[in-house]
Design an enzyme around this catalytic site. Structure first.
Site, short mmCIF file in Angstrom:
data_model
loop_
_atom_site.label_atom_id
_atom_site.label_comp_id
_atom_site.label_asym_id
_atom_site.label_seq_id
_atom_site.Cartn_x
_atom_site.Cartn_y
_atom_site.Cartn_z
N ASP A 139 -13.29 1.95 4.04
CA ASP A 139 -12.20 1.89 4.94
C ASP A 139 -12.48 1.15 6.27
OD1 ASP A 139 -10.30 2.63 3.18
OD2 ASP A 139 -10.41 4.89 3.76
N ASP A 166 0.86 -1.35 0.02
CA ASP A 166 0.00 -0.06 -0.08
C ASP A 166 1.02 1.34 0.13
OD1 ASP A 166 -2.39 1.71 0.90
OD2 ASP A 166 -3.27 0.02 0.80
N ARG A 207 -7.00 16.59 3.10
CA ARG A 207 -6.07 15.49 3.36
C ARG A 207 -4.85 15.68 2.69
NH1 ARG A 207 -9.27 10.47 3.84
NH2 ARG A 207 -7.26 9.20 3.33
N ASP A 233 -6.56 4.15 -5.91
CA ASP A 233 -7.33 5.05 -4.55
C ASP A 233 -7.31 6.55 -5.20
OD1 ASP A 233 -8.46 5.46 -2.40
OD2 ASP A 233 -6.64 4.84 -1.15
N ASN A 273 -8.40 10.03 -2.87
CA ASN A 273 -8.81 10.32 -1.44
C ASN A 273 -9.35 11.61 -1.15
OD1 ASN A 273 -8.13 8.03 0.45
ND2 ASN A 273 -6.30 8.09 -0.66
#
Length: 730
Positions: free
Chosen positions: A537, A351, A431, A467, A469
């Protein structure tokens, strides 16, 4: 064969009656449902029926039997004697705000044995503008897809202010809407409510991660709340990863109009003469056997038509994210891979945190956008880790987030023109990220290049976790002209799809997971490019029962990644039994999300047993038909479901206790079995020294199992049981 095709064409094509004035009946069929419209040249196209399959004779009788009943246009534009929320709103080249669509033509063609395409052409009564309604009927799966194309044949530009992908009218005494709500770590929770007069709207304006809070999927049940195995239900979803809007209007005639499509928020589309615009597709289906059959229809359709590699089994994966976060090195990864192989995993996923040059990715604040391998962490590069995984019998996967960029990155400093921004206003961070402008072909090339370079540099990569985010705010594009900024919401998503298509063209066999802070891309627009979705998540097993229950209403189990995580859980702090965590994960695409080096010997053994059991039941769970038995939303303190193979040779049942039961015990009647067959019952992932089912080891008839059922000893919170039923020769 030719005769069979001719008969199928007759059943699925357009039936024309000889009613006065050249009136036509347009009928679109699947095996168990029909759509019926009435059309006459120069007249509005009228919606007459959507429901259980009708014969040609009964479809023709609709006009004479129901001709005095109120009905709506199939695709109403703003204009004329409109009483409802319009499907289409335009500003014409001469400034007119009204549009009146009338029937022009209809034709159909057989795409293959299972699919028929019907195109209905409407035209404005006054101006040279046409609207095409395109329906694709999937006969065996009882699913229909619809899209709409507007063609500007006027002398100047036409502005599209509102355009729906589909518009349907229902007639009943009452209507109950099931939709989905939530947030990050709580996606796809169910809500059912009685629709009352007015307009109920479900929408998203995020641009990216559009399904975190709401989802375009919906179920409408008529004349009572939706039941699992009986009653009429209508289901739909928009195959789109951008902004959407679904509205449900109960009018003063007690009729329900359902409209779904692009969200018109800040999204005017300007069409020059000769240009056209096509909407995303709406996916709809009908069942008169409750929402259970509707689910099975969507699953069968998705596995065949709307999911990458829907005919393959999904691997048991171990992802290092919750185990290490950004804090790892090559030695750590090799040790984790050793443990993953010992447990029986088939795929290791590395990851976030493996990249970054000048700005190394050691936390969320830096490095995103700079996709060089971090040599301090991985001196041997990705190929070294991929090769080590292969030597241990595991495939290798990698995490990327190519649509986003940290301000602290070389990419952001070198290509500030690629950042989504509103003029000279400050670019807000979410983020610690900005978002790249996928309207721009150069950005599309860059993102494709990230993927292409990564796979070229490390040929051992066979899986990518993609991903995203953050969502879009303060929207603006330095690429789009000043008078075309409102195209951003559509062009971004189409730019993303363009990248997906290029990737799939060059790498057809690669597995890709759609992740967007969890369940932010749970939609049928992105699904055809992906093998699975990261459901949430939140890996806490008790929450996952609810999240996966909602997701499973529309999306197939094999696409629903479900991981066993550590205790206490990272998101909730709860400490649940490892067997319970394993059993919940086994009801989806099982995986593991922890650092196995921190587990005790008995915990490793428990995971080994669970993974081995999952490999035994995987063909049924991933490719079988889902039957829901007890909903966690019913507040009984239990949840249960079973899967049945297509041949009805095997069945897998999951039962979970979510509360304390002092005196009551659970008895479950199974569904979907062959009543004439006999099935041997074997508990899977059994807790040593204890069985959860009273019928363990017995052989019982399918008829008995569906009428009388089997009992379970699941009294305490977080107890669970998994059964495998295998057909026996008698």
């Amino acid at each position: 064969m030719k005769r069979a095709f001719a008969l199928l064409l007759l059943l699925l094509f357009v039936a024309t009656s000889s009613k006065g004035g050249g009136l036509q009946i347009v009928k679109i069929d699947t095996d168990h449902q029909s759509f019926v419209f009435s059309a006459a040249s120069g007249k509005p196209l009228m919606f007459r029926y959507w429901g259980a399959r009708l014969s040609e004779e009964d479809a023709g009788a609709i006009l004479s039997a129901c001709g005095r009943e109120k009905s709506w246009e199939l695709y109403p534009a703003y204009g004329g004697a409109l009483y409802t929320n319009p499907a289409l709103t335009l500003v014409h080249a001469d400034g007119q705000l009204t549009t009146e669509l009338v029937f022009s033509s209809c034709h159909s063609r057989q795409l293959d044995e299972n699919r028929t395409e019907t195109i209905i052409v409407l035209q404005d009564k006054v101006l040279p503008l046409t609207v095409e309604l395109r329906f694709t009927a999937f006969r065996q799966q009882d699913i229909v897809m619809q899209s709409v194309t507007v063609r500007n044949r006027e002398q100047g530009p036409v502005i599209v202010r509102q355009i729906a992908s589909a518009f349907f009218s229902l007639k009943a005494m009452s209507y109950y809407l099931t939709h989905f709500h939530g947030s990050s770590n709580a996606e796809m929770w169910l809500k059912e409510e009685l629709l009352t007069p007015g307009i109920k709207t479900i929408d998203s304006k995020k641009g990216v991660r559009t399904t975190h809070n709401e989802n375009s999927c919906f179920i409408v049940s008529v004349n009572g709340p939706a039941k699992e195995d009986d009653g009429e239900v209508y289901g739909g979803a928009l195959a789109w990863s951008g902004n959407f809007e679904s509205s449900f209007q109960l009018d003063d005639f007690n009729m329900l109009q359902i409209r779904c499509g692009l969200n018109p928020f800040c999204s005017e589309i300007r069409l020059l003469p000769g240009e056209s615009f096509t909407t995303p597709e709406a996916v709809v289906g009908y069942s008169d056997r409750g929402k259970g059959q509707l689910t099975r229809n969507f699953h069968r359709w998705a596995r065949r038509y709307a999911l990458a590699h829907g005919d393959r089994y999904r691997s048991v994966a171990l992802n290092n994210w919750e185990g290490t976060h950004w804090n790892f090195n090559e030695k750590d990864l090799r040790e984790i891979i050793d443990k993953a192989a010992e447990i029986g995993c088939e795929l290791f996923i590395l990851d976030d945190g493996w990249f970054g040059g000048k700005y190394p990715r050691n936390d969320a604040t830096a490095g995103l956008g700079d996709w060089q391998v971090n040599a301090a962490k991985l001196p041997g590069g990705l190929q070294s880790i991929a090769g080590y995984a292969a030597a241990k019998g595991l495939r290798f996967g990698i995490w990327i987030e190519p649509e986003m960029v940290n301000p602290h990155s070389e990419l952001a400093q070198e290509h500030s023109e690629w950042i989504v921004r509103s003029g000279e206003r400050e670019i807000p961070t979410l983020r610690h990220q900005w978002i790249l402008d996928l309207c721009n072909p150069d950005v599309q090339d860059f993102i494709f290049g990230v993927f292409d370079d990564l796979l070229s540099s490390a040929p051992g990569i066979s899986y990518v976790k993609w991903d995203a985010n953050r969502h879009v705010n303060n929207v603006g594009s330095t690429y789009l002209p000043a008078d075309e900024q409102s195209r951003f919401w559509v062009d971004y998503t189409r730019g993303l799809y363009n990248v997906y298509e290029r990737i799939r063209s060059k790498y057809p066999d690669i597995e890709i997971q759609a992740c967007a802070s969890g369940g932010g891309r749970v939609d049928f627009g992105s699904l055809p490019f992906h093998d699975e979705i990261w459901t949430s998540d939140n890996t806490n097993a008790i929450d996952r029962i609810f999240i996966q229950w909602g997701t499973n209403l529309f999306f197939p189990t094999m696409a629903m990644a479900a991981h066993v995580s550590a205790a206490p859980n990272r998101q909730t702090g709860m400490s649940l039994p490892l067997k319970f965590r394993c059993d919940v994960a086994m009801s989806g695409r099982m995986g593991i999300e922890l650092d196995p080096r921190k587990l005790a010997r008995e915990e490793i053994a428990c995971l080994q047993d669970a993974v081995a059991a999952y490999k035994t039941i995987r063909p049924v769970v991933q490719h079988g038909d889902l039957y829901r038995l007890v909903s966690p939303y019913d507040e009984s303190g239990w949840a249960a479901l079973n899967y049945v193979s297509e041949t009805k040779e095997r069945c897998v049942l999951f039962a979970f206790s979510t509360a304390l039961h002092t005196r009551t015990r659970l008895t479950l009647r199974l569904k979907g079995l062959d009543p004439a067959g006999y099935y041997k019952i074997t508990e899977q992932n059994r807790q040593k020294g204890k069985t959860g089912c009273h019928a363990e080891g017995q052989t019982l008839s399918g008829d008995y199992l569906m009428k009388c059922g089997v009992g379970f000893d699941l009294a305490k919170p977080f107890e669970s049981c998994v059964l495998l039923l295998e057909r026996q020769d008698r």
